[in-house]
Design an enzyme around this catalytic site. Structure first.
Site, short mmCIF file in Angstrom:
data_model
loop_
_atom_site.label_atom_id
_atom_site.label_comp_id
_atom_site.label_asym_id
_atom_site.label_seq_id
_atom_site.Cartn_x
_atom_site.Cartn_y
_atom_site.Cartn_z
N ILE A 174 -11.90 -3.92 13.57
CA ILE A 174 -11.76 -4.19 11.97
C ILE A 174 -11.24 -5.63 11.15
O ILE A 174 -11.77 -5.26 10.34
CB ILE A 174 -10.94 -2.79 11.46
CG1 ILE A 174 -9.56 -3.40 12.19
CG2 ILE A 174 -11.12 -1.45 11.71
CD1 ILE A 174 -8.11 -2.93 11.06
N GLU B 126 -7.95 12.61 -2.24
CA GLU B 126 -8.09 13.19 -0.88
C GLU B 126 -6.95 12.64 0.22
O GLU B 126 -6.18 12.37 1.13
CB GLU B 126 -8.69 14.03 -0.27
CG GLU B 126 -8.49 14.94 0.53
CD GLU B 126 -8.52 14.49 1.47
OE1 GLU B 126 -8.79 14.76 2.99
OE2 GLU B 126 -9.62 13.71 1.57
N ASP C 286 -10.31 2.60 1.83
CA ASP C 286 -10.60 1.60 3.88
C ASP C 286 -11.74 3.28 4.32
O ASP C 286 -12.32 2.70 5.51
CB ASP C 286 -8.94 1.75 4.13
CG ASP C 286 -8.36 0.19 4.07
OD1 ASP C 286 -8.88 -0.24 2.78
OD2 ASP C 286 -7.18 0.68 3.74
N GLY D 274 -15.77 -6.27 11.44
CA GLY D 274 -15.46 -5.62 11.08
C GLY D 274 -15.35 -6.11 9.84
O GLY D 274 -14.80 -5.34 8.50
N SER E 265 4.54 6.24 20.67
CA SER E 265 5.43 7.03 19.73
C SER E 265 4.66 7.20 18.32
O SER E 265 4.60 8.09 16.82
CB SER E 265 7.79 7.58 19.41
OG SER E 265 7.43 5.87 19.31
N ASN F 27 -1.69 3.06 21.78
CA ASN F 27 -0.91 2.50 21.43
C ASN F 27 0.32 1.89 22.18
O ASN F 27 0.47 3.08 23.41
CB ASN F 27 -0.08 3.03 20.34
CG ASN F 27 0.58 1.55 18.87
OD1 ASN F 27 -0.25 1.20 18.81
ND2 ASN F 27 1.56 1.51 18.82
N GLY G 273 -1.52 1.86 13.25
CA GLY G 273 -0.73 1.21 12.07
C GLY G 273 -1.63 2.02 10.79
O GLY G 273 -2.46 3.39 10.65
N LYS H 23 0.65 -1.19 -0.06
CA LYS H 23 0.30 0.04 -0.20
C LYS H 23 0.67 1.40 -0.87
O LYS H 23 0.33 2.54 -0.52
CB LYS H 23 -0.97 -0.24 1.34
CG LYS H 23 -2.13 -0.83 0.95
CD LYS H 23 -3.29 -1.02 2.57
CE LYS H 23 -4.30 -1.81 2.07
NZ LYS H 23 -5.26 -1.93 3.22
#
Length: 279
Positions: free
Chosen positions: A218, A80, A104, A241, A157, A153, A131, A68
Site C-alpha cells: 500500500i 458499513e 480505503d 500502492g 497482541s 505483526n 494498524g 480518522k
C-alpha cells in the site's frame, strides 16, 4: 449553505504532502465542474469545531492522519465499512446530517481488480501489519470472500486485536512466522511503513512464496518499494500502492459532485509526475 456548493477538502495534520487535491482537481477540470478541492491543516484540538462548522463552507471532504478515528466518533451516521474498521476517511452531507464512510477498503480491492482481475479466487492472504490500513485491507479481503487471512505483526497482541474485530477466517501471527506462512500464500499485502521513504529498512525473504503469488504494497512513495522489487526479481506479479490512493477517491468525488470519475493511465501519470516533482 450556498457557500458550500462545489467545494470539498482534505483535512489532516500535517496535510501538505497529500496528493488528493491533484486527483480531485483533475477530475473537476475533466468534467467541467466549477469547484475546488483544497487542503486544510487542522490540529487535533481544532478538529471537533471543524467538523461542526464545515457544512457552512463545504459539501464534504476527506479525512487523513491523525483524524480518522476522531471523525468516526463525531459523525452522525457511518457506512458499513467505517463502522467495521473504526475509522472514517470520507465525509458528506445527507438530509442535513454529517455522514462518514471509509473508502480505503474499496480502493484496495478496486486497485487489484484493475491490475489483476480475478485476484481473489481461491486466495490465501498474508497481511503484514496490524494498524488502520490493515483493518481496511482485511475488510476488503473478507468482503471478497477470502476466508484464510493471516495478520502478522511484530507486536502479536495488535494482530490479535485485528482478529478479534473480524472474527472468523482470520488468524494472528508473530513476525517470525512469516517464512512458514508464505509457503502457501497466494496474496501478500504489506500495510506497514517498511520500505517507505523515511521509514524503517528491512528485508523479507520471498523465496518461500509460490510462483503464482501476488505481492502488493500500500506504500506508494516510492512506487517500487524494496518488497515489490524483490517480488519482481523473482518473477512474481506485483501491484503498487498508488492505485489504492486513486481508487479510494472515486466514491467521495461522486458523492460531492454527482459524477462518478474514472481512474485512468493519464491520471496516474499526472500523480506520478507530481510525486516526482515533490522529491
Amino acid at each position: 449553505m450556498a457557500e458550500s456548493l462545489h467545494r470539498a477538502f482534505i483535512c489532516g495534520h500535517p496535510v501538505a504532502h497529500s496528493r488528493s487535491p491533484v486527483i480531485h482537481n483533475f477530475w473537476l477540470k475533466q468534467h467541467g465542474i466549477e469547484g475546488s478541492y483544497e487542503r486544510r491543516d487542522i490540529a487535533p484540538e481544532a478538529f471537533s469545531l471543524f467538523i461542526r462548522e464545515f457544512p457552512r463552507f463545504y459539501m464534504g471532504g476527506n479525512v487523513t492522519i491523525p483524524h480518522k478515528e476522531s471523525a468516526w466518533r463525531l459523525v452522525e451516521t457511518r457506512d458499513e465499512a467505517a463502522e467495521t474498521i473504526g475509522a472514517v476517511n470520507t465525509l458528506w452531507l445527507q438530509d442535513g446530517r454529517i455522514m462518514g464512510g471509509n473508502t480505503d477498503t474499496y480502493g484496495f480491492a478496486a486497485n487489484l481488480d484493475m491490475e489483476l482481475a480475478g485476484w481473489e479466487k481461491n486466495a490465501v492472504a498474508t497481511v503484514l501489519g496490524a494498524g488502520g490500513a490493515a483493518l481496511a485491507v482485511v475488510h476488503a479481503l473478507q468482503s471478497r470472500g477470502i476466508r484464510d487471512i493471516r495478520i502478522v505483526n511484530r507486536t502479536v497482541s495488535r494482530a490479535r486485536a485485528v482478529v478479534d474485530r473480524f472474527k472468523g477466517g482470520t488468524s494472528a501471527h508473530a513476525w517470525e512466522a512469516v517464512p512458514d506462512l508464505l509457503s502457501d500464500t497466494s496474496l501478500l499485502v504489506n500495510t506497514t511503513s517498511l520500505g517507505m521513504h523515511g521509514g524503517p529498512e528491512g528485508h523479507i525473504d520471498l523465496a518461500p512464496l509460490p510462483d503464482s503469488a501476488i505481492v502488493t504494497d500500500i506504500v506508494y512513495v516510492p512506487l517500487r518499494t524494496p518488497l515489490l522489487a524483490s517480488a519482481a526479481a523473482r518473477g512474481l506479479r506485483t501491484v503498487d500502492g498508488l492505485g489504492m490512493l486513486l481508487h479510494q477517491a472515486v466514491p467521495g468525488f461522486e458523492r460531492w459532485f454527482g459524477v462518478r470519475p474514472e481512474v485512468t493511465p493519464h491520471l496516474r501519470e499526472i500523480v506520478v509526475a507530481d510525486l516526482e516533482a515533490g522529491k
